[in-house]
Design an enzyme around this catalytic site. Structure first.
Site, PDB file in Angstrom:
ATOM      1  CD  GLU A 266       4.180   1.833  -9.339  1.00 26.84           C
ATOM      2  OE1 GLU A 266       3.685   0.941  -9.921  1.00 26.84           O
ATOM      3  OE2 GLU A 266       4.265   1.509  -8.071  1.00 26.84           O
TER       4      GLU A 266
ATOM      5  N   GLY B 153       0.700  -1.364  -0.161  1.00 31.50           N
ATOM      6  CA  GLY B 153      -0.235   0.087   0.054  1.00 31.50           C
ATOM      7  C   GLY B 153       0.946   1.352   0.181  1.00 31.50           C
ATOM      8  CB  SER B 154       4.449   2.315  -0.836  1.00 31.53           C
ATOM      9  OG  SER B 154       4.474   1.671  -2.253  1.00 31.53           O
ATOM     10  CG  ASN B 155       1.703   3.193  -5.650  1.00 28.62           C
ATOM     11  OD1 ASN B 155       1.955   4.149  -6.221  1.00 28.62           O
ATOM     12  ND2 ASN B 155       2.287   2.084  -5.756  1.00 28.62           N
TER      13      ASN B 155
ATOM     14  CG  ASP C  54      -2.482  -5.630 -16.780  1.00 35.42           C
ATOM     15  OD1 ASP C  54      -2.841  -4.701 -16.006  1.00 35.42           O
ATOM     16  OD2 ASP C  54      -1.951  -6.276 -16.617  1.00 35.42           O
TER      17      ASP C  54
ATOM     18  CG  HIS D   6       1.103  -3.015 -15.517  1.00 36.20           C
ATOM     19  ND1 HIS D   6       0.460  -4.382 -14.837  1.00 36.20           N
ATOM     20  CD2 HIS D   6       2.024  -3.454 -16.355  1.00 36.20           C
ATOM     21  CE1 HIS D   6       1.128  -5.318 -15.382  1.00 36.20           C
ATOM     22  NE2 HIS D   6       2.204  -4.748 -16.209  1.00 36.20           N
TER      23      HIS D   6
ATOM     24  CG  ASN E 102      -4.421  -1.685 -12.749  1.00 35.22           C
ATOM     25  OD1 ASN E 102      -4.266  -1.649 -11.480  1.00 35.22           O
ATOM     26  ND2 ASN E 102      -3.835  -2.088 -13.498  1.00 35.22           N
TER      27      ASN E 102
ATOM     28  CG  LEU F  67     -10.808  -9.902 -14.181  1.00 33.46           C
ATOM     29  CD1 LEU F  67      -9.990  -8.901 -14.960  1.00 33.46           C
ATOM     30  CD2 LEU F  67     -11.114 -11.041 -14.680  1.00 33.46           C
TER      31      LEU F  67
ATOM     32  CG  LEU G 104      -2.375  -8.558  -6.436  1.00 36.63           C
ATOM     33  CD1 LEU G 104      -1.221  -9.263  -5.651  1.00 36.63           C
ATOM     34  CD2 LEU G 104      -1.384  -7.828  -7.534  1.00 36.63           C
TER      35      LEU G 104
HETATM   36  C1  GAR Z   1       3.026  -1.459  -7.579  1.00 36.98           C
HETATM   37  O1  GAR Z   1       4.455  -1.334  -8.218  1.00 36.98           O
HETATM   38  C2  GAR Z   1       1.895  -1.665  -8.596  1.00 36.98           C
HETATM   39  O2  GAR Z   1       2.374  -0.983  -9.882  1.00 36.98           O
HETATM   40  C3  GAR Z   1       1.855  -3.084  -8.919  1.00 36.98           C
HETATM   41  O3  GAR Z   1       1.926  -3.454  -7.458  1.00 36.98           O
HETATM   42  C4  GAR Z   1       2.755  -2.748  -6.723  1.00 36.98           C
HETATM   43  C5  GAR Z   1       2.054  -2.501  -5.486  1.00 36.98           C
HETATM   44  O4  GAR Z   1       2.944  -1.642  -4.533  1.00 36.98           O
HETATM   45  N1  GAR Z   1       0.694  -3.466  -9.499  1.00 36.98           N
HETATM   46  C6  GAR Z   1       0.484  -4.549 -10.217  1.00 36.98           C
HETATM   47  O5  GAR Z   1       1.449  -5.235 -10.439  1.00 36.98           O
HETATM   48  C7  GAR Z   1      -0.791  -4.854 -10.894  1.00 36.98           C
HETATM   49  N2  GAR Z   1      -0.759  -5.565 -11.934  1.00 36.98           N
HETATM   50  P1  GAR Z   1       2.217  -0.885  -3.273  1.00 36.98           P
HETATM   51  O6  GAR Z   1       1.503  -1.820  -2.593  1.00 36.98           O
HETATM   52  O7  GAR Z   1       3.495  -0.300  -2.560  1.00 36.98           O
HETATM   53  O8  GAR Z   1       1.733   0.404  -3.405  1.00 36.98           O
END
Ligand code: GAR
Length: 192
Positions: free
Chosen positions: A174, A12-14, A145, A104, A102, A87, A85
């Site tokens: 990101e 969940g850093s994003n 995607d 990616h 989303n 669908l 993760l």
């Molecule tokens: C991120 O890098 C995101 O792009 C990726 O999961 C990571 C989550 O990081 N998403 C996918 O791969 C989706 N296909 P986070 O939990 O630290 O935000």
């Protein structure tokens, strides 16, 4: 005022960056974090930032209206998938058309599709000897995607990179671009 709901399955850093970014902008707010994973660190982050959470199981997500009811009750205008993760089921796509974004961790259409997430993406990019990778922020539709691309940014892949090195570089991109891309997209929705 737009209410943003974030779905996340892991760290969940994003999600944290997005919550913090919008807490400084009175027009929009993240008012709900949803996760399929009761142990996801994103839930801890949400708690520390005082954002309500909702955790659901596969059966609930795909066979009931519970998640939809929670979103509607929160007055959700936009759904953001930040490391989610599973669908997205049709009932969410039809209730929130053009309103699910989303992120990616690669330059779609390359390295996308079912099973391509997180470290697996970076491993594949390095295995193929690519010299650059990046991020793609896009609307989602029925397939993994595939939806309309809103934003892409590139970064180099160094010959010495491990998947973790590349993941760190991608996360920096990101965190820098995801919140402002969401904000810009909300502005375009408001001016429609
Ligand atoms: C991120 O890098 C995101 O792009 C990726 O999961 C990571 C989550 O990081 N998403 C996918 O791969 C989706 N296909 P986070 O939990 O630290 O935000």
């Amino acid at each position: 005022m737009s209410n943003i709901a974030i779905f996340a399955s892991g760290s969940g850093s994003n999600a944290e960056q997005i919550i913090k970014y919008f807490s400084g902008i009175s027009e929009h707010a993240v008012n709900l974090i949803l996760s399929n994973n009761p142990h996801a660190f994103v839930l801890e982050r949400a708690k520390n930032l005082s954002v309500p959470t909702f955790v659901f199981e596969r059966q609930t997500f795909y066979n009931t209206r519970q998640v939809l009811d929670v979103l509607l009750e929160a007055g959700t205008d936009l759904i953001v998938l930040a490391g989610f993760l599973w669908l997205v089921p049709d009932y969410l796509l039809t209730t929130f058309p053009q309103r699910i974004i989303n992120i990616h961790p690669a330059l779609l259409p390359d390295f996308g599709g079912k099973g391509m997430y997180g470290a697996r993406v970076h491993e594949a990019v390095i295995r193929e000897g690519r010299k650059k990778s990046g991020i793609t922020i896009h609307l989602i539709d029925e397939e993994y995607d595939r939806g309309k691309v809103l934003f892409q940014a590139e970064c180099p892949v160094l010959s010495t990179d491990t998947p973790d090195d590349l993941a760190t570089r991608i996360h920096q991109l990101e965190h820098r671009y995801f919140p402002e891309t969401i904000e810009a997209y909300l502005q375009t929705l408001h001016s429609l």
